[in-house]
Design a protein around this motif. Structure first.
Motif, PDB file in Angstrom:
ATOM      1  N   ILE A 152     -37.004 -17.534   1.589  1.00 54.75           N
ATOM      2  CA  ILE A 152     -37.326 -17.082   2.944  1.00 54.75           C
ATOM      3  C   ILE A 152     -37.053 -18.203   3.952  1.00 54.75           C
ATOM      4  N   ALA A 153     -37.457 -19.413   3.605  1.00 55.36           N
ATOM      5  CA  ALA A 153     -37.265 -20.549   4.499  1.00 55.36           C
ATOM      6  C   ALA A 153     -35.781 -20.857   4.694  1.00 55.36           C
ATOM      7  N   ALA A 154     -34.968 -20.650   3.647  1.00 57.31           N
ATOM      8  CA  ALA A 154     -33.533 -20.923   3.753  1.00 57.31           C
ATOM      9  C   ALA A 154     -32.867 -19.952   4.711  1.00 57.31           C
ATOM     10  N   GLY A 155     -33.386 -18.737   4.794  1.00 57.73           N
ATOM     11  CA  GLY A 155     -32.890 -17.777   5.759  1.00 57.73           C
ATOM     12  C   GLY A 155     -31.560 -17.137   5.421  1.00 57.73           C
ATOM     13  N   GLY A 156     -31.095 -17.323   4.186  1.00 58.49           N
ATOM     14  CA  GLY A 156     -29.803 -16.741   3.797  1.00 58.49           C
ATOM     15  C   GLY A 156     -29.966 -15.682   2.736  1.00 58.49           C
ATOM     16  N   ARG A 157     -28.872 -15.400   2.050  1.00 58.11           N
ATOM     17  CA  ARG A 157     -28.898 -14.398   0.992  1.00 58.11           C
ATOM     18  C   ARG A 157     -29.737 -14.890  -0.192  1.00 58.11           C
ATOM     19  N   VAL A 158     -30.399 -13.957  -0.827  1.00 56.31           N
ATOM     20  CA  VAL A 158     -31.169 -14.224  -2.045  1.00 56.31           C
ATOM     21  C   VAL A 158     -30.612 -13.332  -3.150  1.00 56.31           C
ATOM     22  N   ILE A 159     -30.202 -13.974  -4.252  1.00 59.57           N
ATOM     23  CA  ILE A 159     -29.639 -13.244  -5.389  1.00 59.57           C
ATOM     24  C   ILE A 159     -30.619 -13.357  -6.551  1.00 59.57           C
ATOM     25  N   ASN A 160     -31.029 -12.221  -7.072  1.00 60.49           N
ATOM     26  CA  ASN A 160     -31.976 -12.188  -8.192  1.00 60.49           C
ATOM     27  C   ASN A 160     -31.241 -11.913  -9.486  1.00 60.49           C
ATOM     28  N   LEU A 161     -31.396 -12.829 -10.444  1.00 63.38           N
ATOM     29  CA  LEU A 161     -30.815 -12.652 -11.766  1.00 63.38           C
ATOM     30  C   LEU A 161     -31.828 -11.958 -12.668  1.00 63.38           C
ATOM     31  N   ALA A 162     -31.358 -11.108 -13.522  1.00 61.10           N
ATOM     32  CA  ALA A 162     -32.260 -10.373 -14.433  1.00 61.10           C
ATOM     33  C   ALA A 162     -32.837 -11.335 -15.452  1.00 61.10           C
TER      34      ALA A 162
END
Length: 215
Positions: free
Chosen positions: A205-215
């Protein structure tokens, strides 16, 4: 890496496997100054991906795809020739060197002359609000000061991309926000494509960019 147009860090269908099991599959372009967050449970291949980008992944891993930085393939290059910086959760400062010695260690041999190298170190310390710390023993620094020195040491090596491996996990909550802002602002200011691995959603959230979730 030769100067030229900065196109960022590209992971072209990168797949990493071990013992017949695919750990991670990523197809991603990170623009200069962009911070992408990679999240996932332990064993999902996050650190293996960073190791592959750095060129330190052990040979027993099976890898497919390409890693491209500013238009050049990194595949097959030695770690020191990749111009990729990495910041870990442990600051890894050398205890036998002063703060200034730790920073000077990262400088290229192209920066010649004792006075010139000292000036680069002092400039880095000023930018980190640590003016006058060059002769300090790293053991006398606070956790936040050590974290800032560790980042400045990485930046003095003039990377073309930056990897963050759980860099804030050992900082207390108040300090974490301060150091996060310091790191992210410098990533953007220096135009570094940045890939951050973390277990903490607040980091993303602090980075403010895309977040990619790995399984």
């Amino acid at each position: 890496m030769p100067s030229g147009i900065k196109t960022g860090l590209e992971l072209r269908d990168v797949r990493i496997g071990l013992d017949g099991r695919e750990l991670v599959a990523v197809d991603l372009v990170i623009e200069p100054g962009e911070i992408v967050t990679l999240m996932g449970p332990s064993g999902s291949g996050k650190s293996s991906l960073l190791g592959h980008i750095c060129g330190t992944l052990p040979d027993q891993f099976k890898v497919a795809g390409q890693v491209i930085l500013d238009g050049q393939s990194l595949d097959g290059k030695a770690p020191q020739d990749r111009h990729v910086g990495i910041l870990f959760q442990d600051d890894l400062l050398f205890p036998h060197l002063s703060v200034g010695g730790n920073l000077a260690f990262a400088l290229s041999t192209n920066v010649r002359g004792k006075a010139n190298r000292r000036a680069r170190v002092e400039e880095a310390l000023r930018s980190a609000d640590l003016d006058g710390f060059a002769d300090r023993d790293p053991a006398t620094l606070s956790g936040g000061q050590r974290a800032r020195i560790a980042l400045m040491r990485v930046l003095l090596s003039e990377p073309c991309a930056l990897l963050l491996d759980e860099p804030f996990s050992k900082l207390d909550s108040d300090l974490r926000g301060q150091i996060r802002s310091f790191v992210f602002n410098l990533c953007r200011k220096n135009g570094l494509p940045t890939l951050m691995v973390t277990h903490d959603p607040e980091d993303g959230i602090a980075a403010g960019g895309r977040v990619i979730n790995l399984a």
